[in-house]
Scaffold this motif. Structure first.
Motif, short mmCIF file in Angstrom:
data_model
loop_
_atom_site.label_atom_id
_atom_site.label_comp_id
_atom_site.label_asym_id
_atom_site.label_seq_id
_atom_site.Cartn_x
_atom_site.Cartn_y
_atom_site.Cartn_z
N SER A 1 2.55 7.07 9.60
CA SER A 1 4.01 6.90 9.54
C SER A 1 4.52 5.94 10.60
CB SER A 1 4.71 8.25 9.67
OG SER A 1 4.46 9.03 8.52
N CYS A 2 3.93 5.95 11.79
CA CYS A 2 4.43 5.03 12.83
C CYS A 2 4.15 3.58 12.45
CB CYS A 2 3.87 5.37 14.20
SG CYS A 2 2.09 5.25 14.37
N ILE A 3 3.00 3.31 11.86
CA ILE A 3 2.68 1.95 11.44
C ILE A 3 3.58 1.53 10.29
CG2 ILE A 3 0.88 0.46 10.47
CD1 ILE A 3 0.53 1.28 13.47
N TYR A 4 3.83 2.43 9.37
CA TYR A 4 4.74 2.11 8.26
C TYR A 4 6.17 1.88 8.78
CZ TYR A 4 1.70 2.41 4.24
OH TYR A 4 0.75 2.14 3.29
N SER A 5 6.56 2.60 9.81
CA SER A 5 7.87 2.37 10.41
C SER A 5 7.95 0.97 11.01
CB SER A 5 8.14 3.42 11.51
OG SER A 5 9.38 3.18 12.12
N ILE A 6 6.94 0.58 11.75
CA ILE A 6 6.91 -0.76 12.35
C ILE A 6 6.95 -1.83 11.27
CG2 ILE A 6 5.47 -2.38 13.67
CD1 ILE A 6 4.46 0.15 15.23
N PHE B 1 10.06 6.61 11.00
CA PHE B 1 10.17 6.95 12.41
C PHE B 1 10.41 8.46 12.56
CE2 PHE B 1 13.08 7.90 15.92
CZ PHE B 1 12.26 7.60 16.99
N LEU B 2 11.32 9.01 11.77
CA LEU B 2 11.58 10.45 11.84
C LEU B 2 10.33 11.26 11.55
CD1 LEU B 2 15.08 10.88 10.16
CD2 LEU B 2 14.49 11.04 12.59
N LYS B 3 9.57 10.83 10.56
CA LYS B 3 8.32 11.54 10.23
C LYS B 3 7.36 11.53 11.39
CE LYS B 3 8.46 10.91 5.25
NZ LYS B 3 7.81 10.35 4.07
N THR B 4 7.22 10.37 12.02
CA THR B 4 6.27 10.29 13.12
C THR B 4 6.77 11.05 14.34
OG1 THR B 4 4.75 8.80 14.27
CG2 THR B 4 7.02 8.08 14.13
N ALA B 5 8.08 10.98 14.62
CA ALA B 5 8.63 11.67 15.78
C ALA B 5 8.59 13.18 15.62
CB ALA B 5 10.06 11.21 16.03
N ARG B 6 8.63 13.67 14.39
CA ARG B 6 8.69 15.11 14.14
C ARG B 6 7.35 15.72 13.72
NH1 ARG B 6 13.31 17.32 14.75
NH2 ARG B 6 12.58 19.15 13.63
N TYR C 1 0.80 -1.20 0.00
CA TYR C 1 0.00 0.00 0.00
C TYR C 1 0.84 1.27 0.00
CZ TYR C 1 -3.96 -3.01 1.05
OH TYR C 1 -4.92 -3.96 1.00
N GLU C 2 2.13 1.15 0.15
CA GLU C 2 2.96 2.34 0.30
C GLU C 2 2.79 3.31 -0.87
OE1 GLU C 2 7.42 3.40 1.72
OE2 GLU C 2 7.18 1.67 0.40
N ALA C 3 2.75 2.80 -2.06
CA ALA C 3 2.67 3.67 -3.24
C ALA C 3 1.36 4.44 -3.32
CB ALA C 3 2.86 2.85 -4.51
N GLU D 1 16.32 0.93 7.35
CA GLU D 1 16.58 2.32 6.97
C GLU D 1 15.28 3.03 6.57
OE1 GLU D 1 19.33 3.76 7.81
OE2 GLU D 1 20.17 1.83 8.42
N LYS D 2 14.41 2.34 5.86
CA LYS D 2 13.10 2.92 5.55
C LYS D 2 12.29 3.09 6.83
CE LYS D 2 10.97 2.54 1.77
NZ LYS D 2 10.28 2.16 0.56
#
Length: 145
Positions: free
Chosen positions: A13-18, A33-38, A1-3, A27-28
């Motif tokens: 973003s947090c679910i996609y990070s997990i 993670f950066l997106k969710t943290a920021r 589903y990413e695309a 690395e992805k």
């Protein structure tokens, strides 16, 4: 589903990070993670003036625990599959699990798991079973090697 995902939700973003960590693309996972943290720091959804995204803050923690530490609770018990992106040199987490407090210290080379309180328990790290007891930390090299 990413695309086809728009990431309109602050929880996306947090679910996609997990999930990226779960499939081994650490690395992805870190980029998500950066997106969710920021989210609120950068006001990425243009609505921080209305209040902080509290569920997203919880999602940031979950990305660390379920993503980088690889924590899962399965039928056989607690399992871990620690992995860190290059940008994070060390990560320490504490978990409460079935009346026990467990500390996980991760680096690129190894993971140390210590039982701080509670009864001994068996757990799985990189699919290998270990007995965790007080004053007897488990040290596992990266990848279980």
């Amino acid at each position: 589903y990413e695309a086809i995902t728009t990431h309109d939700s602050s929880l996306s973003s947090c679910i996609y990070s997990i999930m990226a960590a779960r499939i081994g693309d650490v690395e992805k996972a870190y980029q998500y993670f950066l997106k969710t943290a920021r989210t609120d720091l950068d006001n990425t959804h243009k609505n921080t003036k209305d209040g902080l995204h509290m569920a997203n803050m919880g999602g940031t923690y979950l990305a660390l625990v379920y993503g980088f530490a690889g924590v899962r609770i399965k039928e056989q018990g607690l399992t871990l599959r620690p992995q860190l992106p290059q940008a994070i040199e060390q990560l320490t987490l504490s978990l409460n699990y079935r009346g026990r407090t467990i500390r996980i210290d991760m680096s690129h080379r190894q993971t140390e798991i210590a039982l701080l309180s509670g009864e001994p328990l068996s757990l799985f790290v990189y699919d290998e079973v270990y007995l965790l007891a007080k004053h007897q930390p488990i040290v596992v090299n990266r990848g279980g090697q």
